[in-house]
Design a protein around this motif. Structure first.
Motif, PDB file in Angstrom:
ATOM      1  N   GLU A  21     -56.822 -13.687  65.433  1.00  9.65           N
ATOM      2  CA  GLU A  21     -57.153 -15.114  65.488  1.00  9.65           C
ATOM      3  C   GLU A  21     -56.015 -15.895  64.826  1.00  9.65           C
ATOM      4  N   THR A  22     -55.245 -16.616  65.634  1.00 13.73           N
ATOM      5  CA  THR A  22     -54.127 -17.395  65.091  1.00 13.73           C
ATOM      6  C   THR A  22     -54.679 -18.479  64.166  1.00 13.73           C
ATOM      7  N   HIS A  23     -54.050 -18.607  62.993  1.00 13.75           N
ATOM      8  CA  HIS A  23     -54.505 -19.609  62.030  1.00 13.75           C
ATOM      9  C   HIS A  23     -53.369 -20.079  61.136  1.00 13.75           C
ATOM     10  N   VAL A  24     -53.602 -21.235  60.499  1.00 17.20           N
ATOM     11  CA  VAL A  24     -52.671 -21.862  59.568  1.00 17.20           C
ATOM     12  C   VAL A  24     -53.483 -22.357  58.379  1.00 17.20           C
ATOM     13  N   LEU A  25     -52.947 -22.177  57.172  1.00 19.51           N
ATOM     14  CA  LEU A  25     -53.564 -22.690  55.957  1.00 19.51           C
ATOM     15  C   LEU A  25     -52.712 -23.829  55.427  1.00 19.51           C
ATOM     16  N   ALA A  26     -53.334 -24.971  55.118  1.00 17.06           N
ATOM     17  CA  ALA A  26     -52.596 -26.101  54.553  1.00 17.06           C
ATOM     18  C   ALA A  26     -53.277 -26.541  53.266  1.00 17.06           C
ATOM     19  N   ASN A  27     -52.485 -26.711  52.207  1.00 14.08           N
ATOM     20  CA  ASN A  27     -53.007 -27.218  50.951  1.00 14.08           C
ATOM     21  C   ASN A  27     -53.126 -28.737  51.073  1.00 14.08           C
ATOM     22  N   TYR A  36     -57.386  -3.524  51.913  1.00 11.58           N
ATOM     23  CA  TYR A  36     -56.309  -4.334  51.352  1.00 11.58           C
ATOM     24  C   TYR A  36     -56.978  -5.492  50.641  1.00 11.58           C
ATOM     25  N   MET A  37     -56.512  -5.845  49.446  1.00 12.50           N
ATOM     26  CA  MET A  37     -57.001  -7.019  48.742  1.00 12.50           C
ATOM     27  C   MET A  37     -55.831  -7.632  48.002  1.00 12.50           C
ATOM     28  N   GLY A  38     -55.674  -8.940  48.136  1.00 10.12           N
ATOM     29  CA  GLY A  38     -54.572  -9.606  47.469  1.00 10.12           C
ATOM     30  C   GLY A  38     -54.946 -11.005  47.020  1.00 10.12           C
ATOM     31  N   VAL A  39     -54.201 -11.490  46.045  1.00 16.19           N
ATOM     32  CA  VAL A  39     -54.353 -12.849  45.545  1.00 16.19           C
ATOM     33  C   VAL A  39     -53.154 -13.644  46.042  1.00 16.19           C
ATOM     34  N   PHE A  40     -53.422 -14.809  46.630  1.00 15.50           N
ATOM     35  CA  PHE A  40     -52.366 -15.637  47.207  1.00 15.50           C
ATOM     36  C   PHE A  40     -52.488 -17.070  46.728  1.00 15.50           C
ATOM     37  N   ARG A  41     -51.357 -17.778  46.806  1.00 13.01           N
ATOM     38  CA  ARG A  41     -51.309 -19.175  46.380  1.00 13.01           C
ATOM     39  C   ARG A  41     -50.557 -19.971  47.429  1.00 13.01           C
ATOM     40  N   VAL A  42     -51.097 -21.165  47.735  1.00 12.42           N
ATOM     41  CA  VAL A  42     -50.415 -22.113  48.608  1.00 12.42           C
ATOM     42  C   VAL A  42     -50.004 -23.280  47.708  1.00 12.42           C
ATOM     43  N   PRO A  43     -48.703 -23.504  47.503  1.00 10.82           N
ATOM     44  CA  PRO A  43     -48.260 -24.584  46.626  1.00 10.82           C
ATOM     45  C   PRO A  43     -48.758 -25.954  47.094  1.00 10.82           C
ATOM     46  N   ALA A  44     -48.773 -26.907  46.186  1.00  7.00           N
ATOM     47  CA  ALA A  44     -49.198 -28.270  46.507  1.00  7.00           C
ATOM     48  C   ALA A  44     -48.433 -28.787  47.728  1.00  7.00           C
ATOM     49  N   GLY A  45     -49.165 -29.334  48.689  1.00  7.57           N
ATOM     50  CA  GLY A  45     -48.559 -29.924  49.877  1.00  7.57           C
ATOM     51  C   GLY A  45     -47.962 -28.939  50.870  1.00  7.57           C
ATOM     52  N   ALA A  46     -48.085 -27.640  50.626  1.00 10.38           N
ATOM     53  CA  ALA A  46     -47.450 -26.636  51.494  1.00 10.38           C
ATOM     54  C   ALA A  46     -48.416 -26.158  52.577  1.00 10.38           C
ATOM     55  N   GLN A  47     -47.842 -25.483  53.572  1.00  9.33           N
ATOM     56  CA  GLN A  47     -48.606 -24.939  54.691  1.00  9.33           C
ATOM     57  C   GLN A  47     -48.030 -23.585  55.071  1.00  9.33           C
ATOM     58  N   SER A  48     -48.906 -22.663  55.458  1.00  5.65           N
ATOM     59  CA  SER A  48     -48.428 -21.368  55.940  1.00  5.65           C
ATOM     60  C   SER A  48     -47.840 -21.532  57.333  1.00  5.65           C
ATOM     61  N   ARG A  49     -47.129 -20.510  57.780  1.00  3.55           N
ATOM     62  CA  ARG A  49     -46.690 -20.473  59.169  1.00  3.55           C
ATOM     63  C   ARG A  49     -47.847 -19.986  60.027  1.00  3.55           C
ATOM     64  N   PRO A  50     -47.939 -20.429  61.277  1.00  6.64           N
ATOM     65  CA  PRO A  50     -48.989 -19.913  62.153  1.00  6.64           C
ATOM     66  C   PRO A  50     -48.853 -18.392  62.276  1.00  6.64           C
ATOM     67  N   HIS A  51     -49.972 -17.685  62.131  1.00  9.07           N
ATOM     68  CA  HIS A  51     -49.947 -16.227  62.159  1.00  9.07           C
ATOM     69  C   HIS A  51     -51.329 -15.691  62.490  1.00  9.07           C
ATOM     70  N   TYR A  52     -51.373 -14.395  62.753  1.00  8.15           N
ATOM     71  CA  TYR A  52     -52.640 -13.685  62.872  1.00  8.15           C
ATOM     72  C   TYR A  52     -52.457 -12.312  62.255  1.00  8.15           C
ATOM     73  N   GLU A  78     -57.118 -26.625  54.154  1.00  2.88           N
ATOM     74  CA  GLU A  78     -57.529 -26.897  55.519  1.00  2.88           C
ATOM     75  C   GLU A  78     -57.073 -25.705  56.348  1.00  2.88           C
ATOM     76  N   VAL A  79     -57.978 -25.138  57.125  1.00  2.00           N
ATOM     77  CA  VAL A  79     -57.644 -24.012  57.991  1.00  2.00           C
ATOM     78  C   VAL A  79     -57.778 -24.479  59.436  1.00  2.00           C
ATOM     79  N   ARG A  80     -56.707 -24.279  60.195  1.00  8.01           N
ATOM     80  CA  ARG A  80     -56.724 -24.549  61.632  1.00  8.01           C
ATOM     81  C   ARG A  80     -56.612 -23.212  62.343  1.00  8.01           C
ATOM     82  N   TRP A  81     -57.344 -23.054  63.448  1.00  7.79           N
ATOM     83  CA  TRP A  81     -57.290 -21.804  64.197  1.00  7.79           C
ATOM     84  C   TRP A  81     -57.516 -22.072  65.669  1.00  7.79           C
TER      85      TRP A  81
END
Length: 134
Positions: free
Chosen positions: A93-99, A36-52, A68-71
């Motif tokens: 591995e649970t993680h979150v991405l924040a712009n 699987y390969m994909g291109v993703f974007r995190v908008p300015a000031g946005a954060q993903s939901r915690p996931h794995y 910033e990646v938290r895990w």
């Protein structure tokens, strides 16, 4: 019939984990069996939901912006990613991405050893760092 498949970006869509997805190579788009390969974007000031990702390893390449990646179980670990950084994420591995920017989006490419998206949201981590499992 050609075995090579070109997938062109056709706009963005919100993906389950709270980021924006563009073009992807997957079982659904290209008949992939092991990747699987994909291109993703995190908008300015946005954060993903915690996931794995349940059953696959992920490799991420930062194209633009700062993330910033938290895990960890309580999202207790943190690292800052810049363009050209590569990061490895093991299965489950649970993680979150924040712009980190309030004005610029961050964009990245992810590759996984699975032919489909297998993101699992982690509701107990919604509170962010320090959140505890029920």
């Amino acid at each position: 019939m050609s075995l090579v498949k070109v997938v062109k970006p056709e706009g963005e869509r919100e993906v389950r984990r709270g980021v924006l997805g563009g073009a992807e190579i997957s079982q659904a788009t290209a008949g992939a069996r092991n990747i699987y390969m994909g291109v993703f974007r995190v908008p300015a000031g946005a954060q993903s939901r915690p996931h794995y990702h349940e059953g696959c390893e992920s490799a991420v390449y930062i194209l633009s912006g700062s993330l910033e990646v938290r895990w960890g179980d309580a999202l207790e670990h943190v690292v800052r990613l810049e363009p050209r950084d590569l990061v490895y994420v093991p299965p489950r591995e649970t993680h979150v991405l924040a712009n980190l920017s309030d004005t610029e989006p961050a964009e990245y490419v992810v590759a996984r050893d699975s032919p489909h998206e297998d993101s699992v949201e982690v509701p107990w981590a919604v509170g962010g760092p320090g959140a505890q499992r029920p």
